[in-house]
Motif scaffolding. Structure first.
Motif, PDB file in Angstrom:
ATOM      1  N   ASN A 108      22.266  28.057  -2.163  1.00 34.30           N
ATOM      2  CA  ASN A 108      21.254  28.456  -3.139  1.00 34.30           C
ATOM      3  C   ASN A 108      20.041  28.952  -2.354  1.00 34.30           C
ATOM      4  N   PRO A 109      19.983  30.254  -2.048  1.00 33.26           N
ATOM      5  CA  PRO A 109      18.925  30.756  -1.181  1.00 33.26           C
ATOM      6  C   PRO A 109      17.519  30.596  -1.730  1.00 33.26           C
ATOM      7  N   GLU A 110      17.364  30.323  -3.034  1.00 34.60           N
ATOM      8  CA  GLU A 110      16.017  30.130  -3.557  1.00 34.60           C
ATOM      9  C   GLU A 110      15.407  28.818  -3.056  1.00 34.60           C
ATOM     10  N   ILE A 111      16.264  27.887  -2.613  1.00 37.62           N
ATOM     11  CA  ILE A 111      15.756  26.611  -2.116  1.00 37.62           C
ATOM     12  C   ILE A 111      15.701  26.658  -0.601  1.00 37.62           C
ATOM     13  N   GLN A 112      14.492  26.582  -0.068  1.00 40.33           N
ATOM     14  CA  GLN A 112      14.330  26.695   1.370  1.00 40.33           C
ATOM     15  C   GLN A 112      14.312  25.341   2.045  1.00 40.33           C
ATOM     16  N   ARG A 113      13.671  24.354   1.429  1.00 41.39           N
ATOM     17  CA  ARG A 113      13.550  23.029   2.034  1.00 41.39           C
ATOM     18  C   ARG A 113      13.881  21.976   0.977  1.00 41.39           C
ATOM     19  N   ASP A 114      13.904  20.740   1.415  1.00 43.81           N
ATOM     20  CA  ASP A 114      14.260  19.660   0.502  1.00 43.81           C
ATOM     21  C   ASP A 114      13.229  19.461  -0.608  1.00 43.81           C
ATOM     22  N   ASN A 115      12.012  19.984  -0.428  1.00 41.80           N
ATOM     23  CA  ASN A 115      10.998  19.830  -1.471  1.00 41.80           C
ATOM     24  C   ASN A 115      11.008  21.011  -2.443  1.00 41.80           C
ATOM     25  N   ASP A 116      12.084  21.799  -2.398  1.00 40.65           N
ATOM     26  CA  ASP A 116      12.331  22.887  -3.341  1.00 40.65           C
ATOM     27  C   ASP A 116      11.329  24.027  -3.245  1.00 40.65           C
ATOM     28  N   GLN A 117      10.704  24.234  -2.084  1.00 40.54           N
ATOM     29  CA  GLN A 117       9.879  25.409  -1.921  1.00 40.54           C
ATOM     30  C   GLN A 117      10.754  26.640  -1.992  1.00 40.54           C
ATOM     31  N   SER A 118      10.205  27.693  -2.563  1.00 41.47           N
ATOM     32  CA  SER A 118      11.011  28.896  -2.784  1.00 41.47           C
ATOM     33  C   SER A 118      10.825  29.905  -1.666  1.00 41.47           C
ATOM     34  N   ILE A 119      11.943  30.571  -1.274  1.00 44.20           N
ATOM     35  CA  ILE A 119      11.803  31.706  -0.374  1.00 44.20           C
ATOM     36  C   ILE A 119      11.834  32.968  -1.230  1.00 44.20           C
ATOM     37  N   THR A 120      10.918  33.867  -1.000  1.00 45.94           N
ATOM     38  CA  THR A 120      10.796  35.036  -1.859  1.00 45.94           C
ATOM     39  C   THR A 120      11.586  36.229  -1.335  1.00 45.94           C
ATOM     40  N   ASP A 121      11.900  36.283  -0.039  1.00 43.65           N
ATOM     41  CA  ASP A 121      12.662  37.404   0.498  1.00 43.65           C
ATOM     42  C   ASP A 121      14.136  37.269   0.125  1.00 43.65           C
ATOM     43  N   HIS A 122      14.762  38.401  -0.190  1.00 45.02           N
ATOM     44  CA  HIS A 122      16.204  38.431  -0.485  1.00 45.02           C
ATOM     45  C   HIS A 122      16.563  37.437  -1.588  1.00 45.02           C
ATOM     46  N   ARG A 123      15.866  37.506  -2.698  1.00 47.79           N
ATOM     47  CA  ARG A 123      16.096  36.591  -3.804  1.00 47.79           C
ATOM     48  C   ARG A 123      17.591  36.538  -4.140  1.00 47.79           C
ATOM     49  N   ASN A 124      18.076  35.338  -4.288  1.00 42.11           N
ATOM     50  CA  ASN A 124      19.468  35.094  -4.677  1.00 42.11           C
ATOM     51  C   ASN A 124      20.478  35.808  -3.788  1.00 42.11           C
ATOM     52  N   SER A 125      20.258  35.843  -2.499  1.00 41.50           N
ATOM     53  CA  SER A 125      21.199  36.514  -1.608  1.00 41.50           C
ATOM     54  C   SER A 125      21.135  35.929  -0.214  1.00 41.50           C
ATOM     55  N   LEU A 126      22.287  35.944   0.474  1.00 42.08           N
ATOM     56  CA  LEU A 126      22.342  35.572   1.887  1.00 42.08           C
ATOM     57  C   LEU A 126      22.073  36.771   2.792  1.00 42.08           C
ATOM     58  N   ALA A 127      21.931  37.953   2.194  1.00 44.98           N
ATOM     59  CA  ALA A 127      21.719  39.155   2.988  1.00 44.98           C
ATOM     60  C   ALA A 127      20.494  39.001   3.878  1.00 44.98           C
ATOM     61  N   GLY A 128      20.653  39.374   5.148  1.00 44.26           N
ATOM     62  CA  GLY A 128      19.530  39.313   6.071  1.00 44.26           C
ATOM     63  C   GLY A 128      19.254  37.950   6.650  1.00 44.26           C
ATOM     64  N   ARG A 129      20.072  36.973   6.294  1.00 42.86           N
ATOM     65  CA  ARG A 129      19.852  35.617   6.799  1.00 42.86           C
ATOM     66  C   ARG A 129      20.961  35.209   7.776  1.00 42.86           C
ATOM     67  N   PHE A 130      20.572  34.485   8.798  1.00 44.20           N
ATOM     68  CA  PHE A 130      21.477  33.833   9.743  1.00 44.20           C
ATOM     69  C   PHE A 130      22.185  34.824  10.676  1.00 44.20           C
ATOM     70  N   THR A 131      22.630  34.277  11.794  1.00 44.42           N
ATOM     71  CA  THR A 131      23.323  35.040  12.822  1.00 44.42           C
ATOM     72  C   THR A 131      24.664  34.374  13.093  1.00 44.42           C
ATOM     73  N   LEU A 132      25.736  35.148  13.021  1.00 45.28           N
ATOM     74  CA  LEU A 132      27.060  34.583  13.286  1.00 45.28           C
ATOM     75  C   LEU A 132      27.081  33.944  14.667  1.00 45.28           C
ATOM     76  N   GLY A 133      27.672  32.751  14.744  1.00 50.05           N
ATOM     77  CA  GLY A 133      27.762  32.024  16.002  1.00 50.05           C
ATOM     78  C   GLY A 133      26.640  31.039  16.237  1.00 50.05           C
ATOM     79  N   GLU A 134      25.587  31.100  15.413  1.00 41.97           N
ATOM     80  CA  GLU A 134      24.495  30.150  15.620  1.00 41.97           C
ATOM     81  C   GLU A 134      24.836  28.794  15.011  1.00 41.97           C
ATOM     82  N   THR A 135      24.117  27.770  15.441  1.00 41.91           N
ATOM     83  CA  THR A 135      24.317  26.415  14.931  1.00 41.91           C
ATOM     84  C   THR A 135      23.485  26.213  13.671  1.00 41.91           C
ATOM     85  N   ILE A 136      24.162  25.720  12.618  1.00 37.99           N
ATOM     86  CA  ILE A 136      23.499  25.416  11.352  1.00 37.99           C
ATOM     87  C   ILE A 136      23.352  23.904  11.251  1.00 37.99           C
TER      88      ILE A 136
END
Length: 267
Positions: A108-136
């Motif tokens: 759920n990309p709208e939830i950034q942290r456990d306190n439910d702060q919202s991320i405004t970039d790329h609403r409702n999408s994984l596009a532009g986030r994360f790099t393959l091979g990185e540790t999550i």
């Protein structure tokens, strides 16, 4: 058949045992001859039994192994070669264990942290986030995994080499996921074993099971209450089962078919 002498050979592991056999590479010239195959009217159908190879099916149908190549002419999906031949149940299970290990997390990309702060970039999408091979890393669980795959349409990430247990259950619990290299974050929505994760969603009332997007993840999608999903496991089993049903040349006409194919091939 003498006309196969003009084709190159390739090495192929028929039963995935590691033992290579030389077979004729007919696939290079199959597609241009499809009109001929489609116009041949004397077909029947055969269901491949568990573990049967093309040469075994040819022997069973025609009393000789030499007509194995006809299956690759008369079935569109086999134009991709021997790799598209139906797997035995044992090999299919092994394939699923090897290729679909790890976990999948619908996010759920709208939830950034456990306190439910919202991320405004790329609403409702994984596009532009994360790099393959990185540790999550999970913000609450402390679990970690290596990002293997990202599916934007499903809002799903696939993690391998997982340690610990990520958490995510709709309406119950969520945690933030942070990329160790990118610093990007999303919230979890639901956690699955990868093999049992959604392969695609479809309307529950649609008998054709046409693929739909889920409004939980993708803005403008179908409401989740109207949707069901097919898991990766079910999809692979269904696909393998469908491939076991072959269109084959009726044994009464196999010699005619081979002779005509040779004629067309040499035009």
């Amino acid at each position: 058949m003498s006309f196969f002498k003009q084709f190159p050979t390739i090495s192929y592991d028929f039963d995935r045992s590691g033992v290579l056999q030389n077979v004729v590479n007919i696939y290079r010239s199959v597609r241009p001859l499809q009109l001929f195959a489609d116009n041949f009217s004397t077909y029947t159908y055969y269901t491949v039994k568990n573990g049967e190879r093309p040469d075994i099916v040819s022997q069973r149908l025609y009393g000789t192994t030499i007509y194995y190549w006809t299956f690759f002419i008369t079935n569109d999906f086999l134009h991709d070669g021997l790799a598209a031949w139906p797997m035995s149940q044992e090999k299919l299970q092994q394939y699923m264990e090897n290729e679909y290990s790890g976990i999948a997390i619908n996010t759920n990309p709208e939830i950034q942290r456990d306190n439910d702060q919202s991320i405004t970039d790329h609403r409702n999408s994984l596009a532009g986030r994360f790099t393959l091979g990185e540790t999550i890393t999970g913000g609450t669980s402390g679990a970690t995994g290596t990002l293997h795959k990202k599916d934007v349409d499903l809002n799903q990430i696939v993690l391998k080499n997982v340690t610990g247990t990520f958490v995510g259950e709709p309406g119950v619990i969520s945690e933030s996921l942070t990329g160790g290299t990118s610093g990007d974050s999303v919230g979890t929505y639901e956690v699955f074993k990868y093999i049992d994760a959604p392969h695609h969603y479809f309307r529950t009332d649609d008998p054709e099971h046409r693929i739909q997007t889920n409004a939980v993840f993708i803005e403008g999608g179908v409401q989740s209450g109207q949707l069901s999903y097919q898991s990766n496991r079910s999809y692979l089993e269904e696909k393998n089962d469908a491939r076991s049903k072959l269109r084959v040349v009726d044994p009464k006409y196999i010699t005619q078919f081979a002779d005509e194919f040779e004629r067309v091939l040499n035009v």
